[in-house]
Design a protein around this motif. Structure first.
Motif, mmCIF file in Angstrom:
data_model
loop_
_atom_site.group_PDB
_atom_site.id
_atom_site.type_symbol
_atom_site.label_atom_id
_atom_site.label_comp_id
_atom_site.label_asym_id
_atom_site.label_seq_id
_atom_site.Cartn_x
_atom_site.Cartn_y
_atom_site.Cartn_z
ATOM 1 N N PHE A 58 -19.267 -13.300 2.009
ATOM 2 C CA PHE A 58 -18.476 -12.530 2.975
ATOM 3 C C PHE A 58 -19.226 -12.324 4.282
ATOM 4 C CE2 PHE A 58 -16.567 -10.936 -0.976
ATOM 5 C CZ PHE A 58 -15.229 -11.072 -0.664
ATOM 6 N N TYR A 96 0.860 -1.189 0.000
ATOM 7 C CA TYR A 96 0.000 0.000 0.000
ATOM 8 C C TYR A 96 0.883 1.221 0.000
ATOM 9 C CZ TYR A 96 -3.963 -2.954 1.313
ATOM 10 O OH TYR A 96 -4.942 -3.905 1.327
ATOM 11 N N ARG A 138 -26.816 -14.077 4.927
ATOM 12 C CA ARG A 138 -26.682 -13.371 3.657
ATOM 13 C C ARG A 138 -25.522 -13.963 2.849
ATOM 14 N NH1 ARG A 138 -25.456 -7.046 3.958
ATOM 15 N NH2 ARG A 138 -23.514 -7.888 4.762
ATOM 16 N N ASN A 185 -21.915 -5.072 8.470
ATOM 17 C CA ASN A 185 -22.178 -4.369 7.220
ATOM 18 C C ASN A 185 -23.513 -4.735 6.584
ATOM 19 O OD1 ASN A 185 -19.411 -4.113 7.860
ATOM 20 N ND2 ASN A 185 -19.102 -3.268 5.817
ATOM 21 N N ARG A 232 -16.980 -13.025 -7.478
ATOM 22 C CA ARG A 232 -17.598 -12.811 -6.169
ATOM 23 C C ARG A 232 -19.075 -13.186 -6.208
ATOM 24 N NH1 ARG A 232 -14.876 -7.749 -6.511
ATOM 25 N NH2 ARG A 232 -16.888 -6.746 -6.890
ATOM 26 N N ARG A 233 -19.707 -12.797 -7.304
ATOM 27 C CA ARG A 233 -21.137 -13.015 -7.451
ATOM 28 C C ARG A 233 -21.463 -14.509 -7.421
ATOM 29 N NH1 ARG A 233 -24.105 -8.990 -11.336
ATOM 30 N NH2 ARG A 233 -26.206 -9.795 -11.308
ATOM 31 N N GLY A 292 -11.348 -11.434 -3.919
ATOM 32 C CA GLY A 292 -11.600 -10.609 -5.097
ATOM 33 C C GLY A 292 -11.995 -9.189 -4.758
ATOM 34 N N LEU A 293 -11.649 -8.762 -3.554
ATOM 35 C CA LEU A 293 -11.980 -7.393 -3.151
ATOM 36 C C LEU A 293 -10.830 -6.445 -3.411
ATOM 37 C CD1 LEU A 293 -13.743 -7.978 0.303
ATOM 38 C CD2 LEU A 293 -14.802 -7.581 -1.915
ATOM 39 N N ASP A 294 -9.645 -7.000 -3.647
ATOM 40 C CA ASP A 294 -8.479 -6.133 -3.796
ATOM 41 C C ASP A 294 -7.518 -6.800 -4.778
ATOM 42 O OD1 ASP A 294 -6.896 -3.976 -3.400
ATOM 43 O OD2 ASP A 294 -6.699 -4.209 -1.222
ATOM 44 N N HIS A 295 -6.646 -5.987 -5.341
ATOM 45 C CA HIS A 295 -5.660 -6.519 -6.283
ATOM 46 C C HIS A 295 -4.328 -6.767 -5.576
ATOM 47 C CE1 HIS A 295 -8.187 -5.760 -9.740
ATOM 48 N NE2 HIS A 295 -8.460 -4.572 -9.231
ATOM 49 N N PHE A 324 -18.478 -9.818 7.615
ATOM 50 C CA PHE A 324 -17.551 -8.805 8.111
ATOM 51 C C PHE A 324 -17.682 -8.609 9.604
ATOM 52 C CE2 PHE A 324 -18.895 -7.659 3.800
ATOM 53 C CZ PHE A 324 -17.669 -7.741 3.155
ATOM 54 N N ASN A 355 -8.794 -10.308 1.516
ATOM 55 C CA ASN A 355 -9.348 -9.390 0.504
ATOM 56 C C ASN A 355 -8.938 -9.797 -0.899
ATOM 57 O OD1 ASN A 355 -10.724 -7.822 2.309
ATOM 58 N ND2 ASN A 355 -9.094 -6.305 2.543
ATOM 59 N N PHE A 413 -18.052 -5.887 11.264
ATOM 60 C CA PHE A 413 -19.132 -4.976 11.675
ATOM 61 C C PHE A 413 -20.415 -5.275 10.929
ATOM 62 C CE2 PHE A 413 -15.283 -2.740 12.962
ATOM 63 C CZ PHE A 413 -15.587 -2.510 14.297
ATOM 64 N N THR A 416 -15.810 -9.273 -10.252
ATOM 65 C CA THR A 416 -17.190 -9.081 -9.820
ATOM 66 C C THR A 416 -17.986 -10.374 -10.024
ATOM 67 O OG1 THR A 416 -17.122 -6.736 -10.348
ATOM 68 C CG2 THR A 416 -19.296 -7.748 -10.223
#
Lengths: 238, 787
Positions: free
Chosen positions: A94, A18, A156, A100, A88-89, A60-63, A96, A56, A98, A85
Motif C-alpha cells: 500500500f 456505508y 515500504r 502514513n 495483505r501480508r 483487503g482493508l474493507d468488506h 497512501f 480498499n 499521507f 490479513t
C-alpha cells in the motif's frame, strides 16, 4: 469460468453501503471489472466516486456489502479477517496519500516493518535504493520532505515484492516535480518487478502513463480506456 | 531488535512525561504495599528471632514470696521445658544532677552467669561482679536518654530504702522492647528504667533470701499454656500467687503484638486502596493512549500484521511502563521500609533488624498493575480490531454532536462559541468525561481520606490530653493508701486541686474473651480525669457497675447490660461479677471505670486510693516532683505534659509517621491523575485547537476550550471525591488504629477544603503545563498531521 488466468483481479456486481437507512451512502453500486496481471491501472474519479472504496476492498482493508471480488482465483469477498490479513501480508503493498509512515521509526525501519513479516522480501536497503533514498535511510519521517516520505512509503510497499501495489492518491500531497519522481518509481516497480499497480487519483494527467484507465462516478464505472501509447512520467503534463 | 520494538521504545520516549506519571502512580501503589508488608515481616521476624535468642519466657508467674524449692515443682509441670525464679521489685531513681524521679523495675540476675530465661544483651560495659552488690546493669535506652554511661552512679529508693548504685554496663532485653512505665501506655525513654542487680543484692533489698517473687517458665513446643498457667497458679497459691499469665499478656510483648497486628490491618486496607486507584488510573490512561494510536494500528493491520502481533506490541509497551513502575516502587518500598523500620527502633527496642523483603507483595503489586494496564489496553484494542483497517486508518469520524441539541437563541447570547464547544464536548462524550471525573474524584477522595486521618491523629491527642485528662500530673503510690493522703497533698504549695483514683490490676473475662488490664476507680463528680460519652458528657458511674472504654468493650465483645467477670490481681484477689452500665469514649488505651466508692466496697477495702491526679502551677511541677521522690510511699510521678509530648512523638516518628508518607503519596497520585487527564485531552484535541488558532482564536481562547473542560471536570469531581473520601476515611482510620491508640475519622470542613486545594493546585499546575503546550503548537505541523 469465474476468474480467467492472466487477471489479477475480477469483480462481479461489487457493492458497498456505508451506514443505514436515511444516512446510507452507496459508495459502490455494482462494479464489474477485470484487471490483467502486470498492468498499471489508474482509477480516476471525483471525490466520493467510489474509487478508494474499491481499492480498499480489493486491498483487503474493507468488506464489500454485496457482490464478489477475486484475486487470482481466491474469492476475497469470502475471506475471514484472519485470511484477509494473510492476503495483505503476502500479496499486497500500500501507498497512501499521507504516506502514513510511523513517525517513531527511521526510513529504513519503516521498511523493515514490512520485510519483518513478509515471506519473500527484498533487503530494506535495496528497496530504498529503488526509490533513490539509500542515503537517507537513517532519517526519521519528520526529517524528510513530502516527496521523500512518499518514496519511503513506496519502498515500504514494494519491499515485500508484492503481487499488487495499491496507491491511494500517491501524488496528492506533492508538487509536480516531486510527483513525477514518485510516479517514475511506481513505473519502475511495475516494469521491473512485474507488479500490478493500481493508482487511485483525481489527477487526470496521471492516466496518460497507465495501461488502463478506469473512470468512476457515483459508485459506478463510467468508462474503461486502454492506452495503446503511454507517456513516461516525465512527459506528463500536470 | 524488530522494528515494532524500536517503535515501542521511541513511543515510550515520546510519551515519557505520561509514561513517567503512570509509572510513578504504579510505583507508589507497589511501594506502599512492599513497604508496609516488609515492615510487618521485619517486625515479626525480628521479634521472634530476638525472643528465641534471649530465651524469653512463655509464662510469667508472679507471687508475693515463694521458696526456691517450689521451682522444682514448677519444672515438673507437664509441658515446662525450663524454669527460673527471680526477684523483681520497683525502684524510684533520682539522678545525680537533680533531675526528676524516674520509675524503674529492678530484676535479679544469677551470681555467676547470664539468666537462663529472659536474658539480657550487654551493649556496653560488663556484668556486675560477685560481691559487688552496688553494681547494676542499666537499660540502655534510659541510660542514653538521660546521659548515663558505665562508671556513673545513681541514687535509687528500693523498698523504702535509699541507696547509691554504680552503673557498670548497659543492656537491652526482649522483655523490654516497648518501654513504658507500669500502667502507662505511652513509651518514653526518659521516664522508665530497668536495673539488673545480682540476686544477693536484690534478695537483701526486697527481703527475698532463698525465695523468689516471679517464676519464669519456658514451655516445650506442644505444651498447653492454659494448663501450665493453671498448674503454676495452684503451686503458687499459698505463696501469694498473683496469677500467672502467658507471654501474650506481657506488657511489652502485647504492645509489640498490637503494633504488628495494627500494621497488618493497615496493610490490608491502605495499600490496596492506593493500588486500586493506581490500577483504575492506569486502565483509563492506557486505554486513551492506545486510542490515540488508532491510525497506526490500522496501518499495521493494512500491512498484514495480525491482531495478536499488534496486541503483543502494545502489551509490551504497557508491560515496560508497569514493570518499570513496579520495580522502582519495589525498590522505594524496600528503602522506605528500611527507613521506617529504623524509625520503629526508636519505640521498639530491637537490638537488630532482620529486614524482610516480601516477594509476595512485590508480585501482587506487579500483577495488579500489569493486569489493570492490560485490561485498559485490551478493551481499546478489541474495539480497534473490530474496525476494518480501512476505517481504522482514517481519523475517527467527527463525533456526532447533533444529539446535543441546538442551544436556544437565549443560550447562544449567554454562551460564547468556545463555551458552547466545551459544553458540547462534555455532553457528547459522557463516557470519556465520566472516566476523567471518577479519576480525579479518586484523587480527591484519597486526599480527603488522608487529611481526615491527619486530623484524627490530632483529635486523639486533644481528646486524651485536654478533654479526658485535665490534670497536670499523676502521683502513684507503691500500694493503696488511706484517702486522707489527698488532703495532705492538696495542702502543698502550688497545688490547686487533688483528685483520688484507685487503679486495680485485673483480668477481665467475658465469654471466651479475656483481657489483662486495670479498673480505674474515679471519684464521683471527678473533674480532673473523667470518663466521657461520645458527646463528651461525663458517663454516670454507678456504685455497682462498670463502664468500659469503647476499645475494651470491643475486645471483650461486651455491651451495656452484659455481665462481665473480673479477677482482681492484687490484695485478696477476689473474683467479681459486675454489670456493664456504660461505655466511655477513649482514644488511648483500653481503660475501664468504676466509682471509687463502689470499687473499694466491692474489694472490701474502703477509703483506699492508689494514686491522685493533681492540678498545679506549672512552674511548681518540677519542685513537686522532687518532693514526691523523697516520699517512700510514692512509686512514681507522671507529668501529663511529658506524656503528651511523648505521645506526639510516637505519632510523628513511630507508627503514625507512615501517615505523612501516605499523605504525600496521595498527593502524588492525585497529581498524576489530573496531569494525565489534561495531557490526554490535549493530545486528543490538538488538531481542533490548531484549527481554532488558524481561524483566528487567540492562544487564550484556544486554551480555554481545553482548560474549560478540565475545569468543569474538576468542579464536578470535587464534591463527588469529597463524598467518596468521607467513606474512605473510615476504612483508613480503621487501618491506622491500634490497641494503643484509636484514630477516629474526623469530619472537619477545613480538611476537605485542604484536600480541595490540593486537587485545585494540581489542576492549575497541570493546566498550566498543558496551556504552555497549546501555546507552542506549530499550527502548520499540527494541521498536517492526520490525527
Amino acid at each position: 469460468m469465474k476468474h480467467p488466468p492472466g487477471y489479477t483481479f475480477r469483480t462481479e456486481a461489487l457493492s458497498k453501503v456505508y451506514g443505514e437507512g436515511e444516512a446510507a451512502v452507496h459508495a459502490l453500486r455494482g462494479v464489474d471489472l477485470e484487471i490483467p496481471k502486470g498492468e498499471m491501472v489508474v482509477l480516476l474519479g471525483a471525490s466520493g466516486s467510489g474509487k478508494s472504496t474499491l481499492l480498499n476492498i480489493l486491498g483487503g482493508l474493507d468488506h464489500a456489502s454485496g457482490g464478489h471480488a477475486w484475486f487470482e482465483g481466491i474469492e476475497l469477498t469470502n475471506l475471514s479477517d484472519r485470511e484477509l490479513t494473510l492476503y495483505r501480508r503476502q500479496h499486497v503493498g500500500f501507498v497512501f496519500q499521507f504516506y502514513n509512515l510511523m513517525p517513531s521509526l527511521t526510513a529504513e525501519e519503516n521498511v523493515e516493518l514490512v520485510t519483518e513479516i513478509a515471506q519473500n522480501p527484498m533487503r530494506p536497503a535495496d528497496a530504498l535504493g529503488l526509490v533513490g533514498l539509500d542515503a537517507r535511510k537513517d532519517h526519521f519521517p519528520a526529517q524528510l520532505s513530502g516527496g521523500e516520505q512518499q518514496r519511503v512509503a513506496i519502498a515500504r510497499a514494494i519491499a515485500k515484492t508484492p503481487t499488487v501495489l495499491f496507491c491511494d492518491e500517491p501524488t496528492g500531497a506533492l508538487d509536480s516535480q516531486t510527483g513525477r519522481a514518485v510516479l517514475r518509481v511506481l513505473k519502475d516497480v511495475n516494469e521491473r518487478l512485474n507488479t500490478t499497480v493500481l493508482i487511485v487519483t483525481h489527477a487526470a494527467a496521471t492516466a496518460d502513463m497507465a495501461d488502463r484507465v478506469i473512470k468512476f462516478a457515483d459508485g459506478m464505472i463510467r468508462d474503461v480506456q486502454v492506452n495503446s501509447e503511454k507517456l513516461t512520467p516525465e512527459e506528463i503534463n500536470w | 531488535m524488530s522494528p515494532l520494538d524500536k517503535k515501542m521504545v521511541r513511543t515510550l520516549s515520546r510519551l515519557k512525561g505520561q509514561a513517567v506519571a503512570i509509572a510513578s502512580v504504579i510505583a507508589l501503589g507497589v511501594m506502599t504495599l512492599v513497604m508496609m508488608t516488609g515492615l510487618v515481616g521485619t517486625l515479626s521476624e525480628t521479634r521472634s528471632t530476638y525472643y528465641e535468642r534471649y530465651r524469653l519466657a512463655d509464662v510469667f508467674a508472679p507471687a508475693a514470696r515463694a521458696p526456691q524449692t517450689v521451682l522444682q515443682h514448677l519444672a515438673n509441670l507437664p509441658g515446662v521445658a525450663a524454669v527460673e525464679g527471680r526477684v523483681i521489685g520497683g525502684a524510684l531513681i533520682t539522678l545525680a544532677e537533680a533531675g526528676r524521679p524516674v520509675r524503674a523495675t529492678a530484676l535479679s540476675i544469677p551470681r555467676d552467669a547470664r539468666p537462663l530465661l529472659n536474658s539480657y544483651m550487654l551493649t556496653s560495659g560488663r556484668a556486675p561482679r560477685v560481691g559487688r552488690n552496688d553494681e547494676v546493669l542499666l537499660l540502655q535506652s534510659f541510660a542514653e536518654a538521660v546521659g548515663l554511661a558505665p562508671g556513673d552512679s545513681l541514687s535509687a529508693t528500693m523498698n523504702g530504702a535509699r541507696r547509691t548504685l554504680v552503673v557498670v554496663g548497659l543492656a537491652q532485653s526482649p522483655e523490654f522492647i516497648y518501654i513504658a512505665a507500669p500502667g502507662e501506655i505511652v513509651p518514653d525513654d526518659t521516664r522508665f528504667a530497668v536495673l539488673w542487680m545480682l540476686e544477693d543484692a536484690m534478695a537483701a533489698a526486697f527481703d527475698m533470701k532463698g525465695a523468689f517473687n516471679e517464676a519464669l517458665l519456658l514451655l516445650s513446643r506442644n505444651a498447653n499454656t492454659q494448663e501450665v498457667i493453671a498448674g503454676a497458679n495452684r503451686l503458687l497459691d499459698k505463696y501469694g500467687g498473683l496469677g500467672a499469665y502467658g507471654l501474650e499478656d506481657q506488657a511489652s510483648n502485647r504492645f509489640v503484638t498490637e503494633e504488628i497486628a495494627g500494621l497488618r490491618a493497615t496493610v490490608g486496607v491502605v495499600p490496596p486502596i492506593f493500588l486500586a486507584i493506581a490500577a483504575f488510573l492506569l486502565n483509563i490512561v492506557i486505554a486513551r493512549m492506545i486510542q490515540s494510536e488508532r491510525e497506526q494500528i490500522g496501518i499495521l493491520k493494512a500491512f498484514g500484521y495480525t491482531s495478536l502481533e499488534i496486541g503483543v506490541h502494545y502489551f509490551k509497551l504497557v508491560l515496560v511502563i508497569a514493570l518499570c513502575g513496579a520495580v522502582f516502587g519495589g525498590a522505594l518500598g524496600i528503602l522506605s521500609g528500611r527507613l521506617l523500620s529504623g524509625a520503629y527502633q526508636t519505640y521498639y527496642k530491637f537490638p537488630f533488624l532482620v529486614f524482610q523483603i516480601s516477594a509476595g507483595a512485590f508480585a501482587i503489586g506487579v500483577t495488579v498493575s500489569v493486569l489493570a494496564a492490560s485490561a485498559g489496553a485490551i478493551l481499546v484494542l478489541r474495539s480497534v480490531f473490530s474496525l476494518t483497517p480501512a476505517i481504522a486508518m482514517r481519523p475517527p469520524a467527527p463525533v456526532d454532536y447533533s444529539r446535543t441539541g441546538a442551544f436556544g437563541s437565549r443560550m447562544k447570547r449567554l454562551l460564547d462559541q468556545p463555551t458552547r464547544m466545551v459544553i458540547r464536548r462534555i455532553v457528547r462524550q459522557p463516557g470519556r468525561i465520566l472516566g476523567a471525573i471518577v479519576g480525579i474524584a479518586c484523587g480527591m477522595a484519597l486526599s480527603v481520606g488522608m487529611v481526615s486521618i491527619l486530623a484524627g491523629f490530632d483529635k486523639t491527642i486533644d481528646m486524651t490530653f485536654s478533654v479526658i485528662d485535665r490534670s497536670d500530673a499523676m502521683v502513684s503510690f507503691t500500694h493503696p493508701l488511706s484517702d486522707t493522703v489527698q488532703y495532705e497533698l492538696a495542702s502543698l504549695g502550688g497545688v490547686h486541686a487533688v483528685e483520688p483514683v484507685r487503679v486495680v490490676p485485673v483480668e477481665f473475662r467475658h465469654g471466651l474473651r479475656q483481657y489483662r488490664g486495670a479498673v480505674n476507680g474515679l471519684q464521683e463528680g471527678a473533674r480532673l480525669n473523667r470518663a466521657l460519652k461520645s458527646d463528651l458528657e461525663p458517663v454516670e458511674l454507678h456504685t455497682n457497675g462498670i463502664v468500659l472504654s469503647t476499645a475494651l468493650a470491643k475486645v471483650l465483645n461486651a455491651e451495656i447490660g452484659d455481665t462481665i467477670e473480673i479477677d482482681v490481681l492484687e490484695g485478696r484477689r477476689p473474683n467479681l461479677t459486675v454489670q456493664v452500665t456504660g461505655v466511655a469514649e477513649t482514644l488511648l488505651g483500653s481503660p475501664a471505670y468504676m466509682s471509687l466508692e463502689g470499687l473499694n466496697r466491692i474489694l472490701k477495702e474502703p477509703g483506699r486510693v492508689s494514686a491522685v491526679y493533681l492540678s498545679a502551677e506549672s512552674d511548681r511541677l518540677e519542685a513537686l516532683q522532687l518532693y514526691f521522690a523523697e516520699l517512700p510511699r510514692v512509686a512514681g510521678i507522671s507529668v501529663k505534659r511529658d506524656a503528651e509530648q511523648a505521645m506526639q512523638k510516637i505519632m510523628n516518628e513511630g507508627a503514625g509517621s507512615t501517615r505523612y508518607v501516605m499523605a504525600l503519596i496521595a498527593a502524588v497520585i492525585t497529581f498524576g491523575i489530573i496531569y494525565n487527564t489534561a495531557r490526554i485531552s490535549f493530545a486528543e484535541s490538538m488538531r481542533d485547537l490548531a484549527s481554532l488558532r488558524v481561524i483566528g482564536f487567540t492562544k487564550g481562547e484556544a486554551s480555554y476550550v481545553l482548560l474549560g473542560e478540565l475545569a468543569a471536570v474538576v468542579l464536578v469531581a470535587l464534591p463527588l471525591g469529597a463524598l467518596m473520601g468521607y467513606f474512605l476515611s473510615f476504612a483508613i482510620s480503621a487501618g491506622f488504629s491500634t490497641d494503643i491508640y484509636q484514630v477516629p475519622s474526623v469530619f472537619n470542613p477545613s480538611g476537605y477544603g485542604t484536600a480541595a486545594l490540593v486537587v485545585l493546585a494540581a489542576s492549575i499546575v497541570s493546566g498550566w503545563i498543558v496551556k504552555r503546550d497549546v501555546d507552542r503548537v506549530d499550527l502548520v505541523e499540527a494541521l498536517k498531521i492526520k490525527e
